[in-house]
Design a protein around this motif. Structure first.
Motif, PDB file in Angstrom:
ATOM      1  N   ALA A  48      -5.158   6.744   5.165  1.00 56.01           N
ATOM      2  CA  ALA A  48      -6.623   6.749   5.091  1.00 56.01           C
ATOM      3  C   ALA A  48      -7.214   5.593   5.887  1.00 56.01           C
ATOM      4  O   ALA A  48      -8.241   5.751   6.545  1.00 56.01           O
ATOM      5  CB  ALA A  48      -7.072   6.661   3.625  1.00 56.01           C
ATOM      6  N   VAL A  49      -6.570   4.443   5.861  1.00 57.56           N
ATOM      7  CA  VAL A  49      -7.049   3.281   6.610  1.00 57.56           C
ATOM      8  C   VAL A  49      -6.837   3.492   8.108  1.00 57.56           C
ATOM      9  O   VAL A  49      -7.672   3.101   8.923  1.00 57.56           O
ATOM     10  CB  VAL A  49      -6.328   1.998   6.126  1.00 57.56           C
ATOM     11  N   ASP A  50      -5.748   4.124   8.479  1.00 57.02           N
ATOM     12  CA  ASP A  50      -5.413   4.321   9.891  1.00 57.02           C
ATOM     13  C   ASP A  50      -6.186   5.478  10.520  1.00 57.02           C
ATOM     14  O   ASP A  50      -6.363   5.513  11.727  1.00 57.02           O
ATOM     15  CB  ASP A  50      -3.908   4.568  10.036  1.00 57.02           C
TER      16      ASP A  50
ATOM     17  N   PRO B 100       0.826  -1.212   0.000  1.00 56.50           N
ATOM     18  CA  PRO B 100       0.000   0.000   0.000  1.00 56.50           C
ATOM     19  C   PRO B 100       0.857   1.258   0.000  1.00 56.50           C
ATOM     20  O   PRO B 100       1.940   1.288   0.582  1.00 56.50           O
ATOM     21  CB  PRO B 100      -0.816  -0.123   1.286  1.00 56.50           C
ATOM     22  N   GLY B 101       0.333   2.306  -0.638  1.00 61.12           N
ATOM     23  CA  GLY B 101       1.005   3.589  -0.653  1.00 61.12           C
ATOM     24  C   GLY B 101       0.738   4.356   0.639  1.00 61.12           C
ATOM     25  O   GLY B 101      -0.133   3.995   1.439  1.00 61.12           O
ATOM     26  N   LYS B 102       1.481   5.425   0.829  1.00 60.08           N
ATOM     27  CA  LYS B 102       1.367   6.213   2.056  1.00 60.08           C
ATOM     28  C   LYS B 102      -0.041   6.763   2.250  1.00 60.08           C
ATOM     29  O   LYS B 102      -0.599   6.692   3.351  1.00 60.08           O
ATOM     30  CB  LYS B 102       2.376   7.362   2.016  1.00 60.08           C
ATOM     31  N   ALA B 103      -0.648   7.294   1.194  1.00 61.34           N
ATOM     32  CA  ALA B 103      -1.997   7.873   1.302  1.00 61.34           C
ATOM     33  C   ALA B 103      -3.017   6.814   1.714  1.00 61.34           C
ATOM     34  O   ALA B 103      -3.896   7.083   2.543  1.00 61.34           O
ATOM     35  CB  ALA B 103      -2.403   8.526  -0.018  1.00 61.34           C
ATOM     36  N   LEU B 104      -2.912   5.604   1.174  1.00 54.09           N
ATOM     37  CA  LEU B 104      -3.835   4.527   1.535  1.00 54.09           C
ATOM     38  C   LEU B 104      -3.626   4.096   2.984  1.00 54.09           C
ATOM     39  O   LEU B 104      -4.585   3.917   3.731  1.00 54.09           O
ATOM     40  CB  LEU B 104      -3.661   3.335   0.593  1.00 54.09           C
TER      41      LEU B 104
END
Length: 105
Positions: A89-91, A82-86
């Motif tokens: 967003a999940v966290d 996963p990328g940083k933005a994902l």
């Protein structure tokens, strides 16, 4: 979320896109990604993550029922990072539920 959920969401967001066209768009994107991975290419979607192929070497395993040694052949397996933005967003919902701070170890 399933493939049909993704098609439904795409058709709902873009009213000018018929359901059949949304289904074809999702199928085309996923098939193209699968073909690229099968050819050994890496797929990177900025802000979402990257897909690549990992190589698992041959090894000796055990049959859990009989305990016999079993040769497991080498294989190539898909891997998603996963990328940083994902990741953020999940966290985010977890951080908000925890009172805005991360738990200290």
């Amino acid at each position: 979320m399933t493939r049909s959920d993704l098609v439904d969401e795409l058709a709902a967001r873009f009213h000018q896109l018929p359901h059949r066209d949304a289904e074809m768009a999702v199928k085309t994107v996923l098939d193209t990604m699968a073909d690229a991975l099968a050819r050994g290419h890496r797929i990177e979607i900025r802000g979402f993550g990257s897909f690549s192929i990992n190589h698992r070497p041959a090894r000796v395993g055990r049959n859990p029922r009989s305990g016999e040694s079993v040769e497991i052949p080498e294989k190539r397996v898909p891997h998603f990072k996963p990328g940083k933005a994902l990741r953020e967003a999940v966290d985010q919902p977890f951080r908000e539920a925890a009172g805005g701070s991360t738990p200290e170890a």
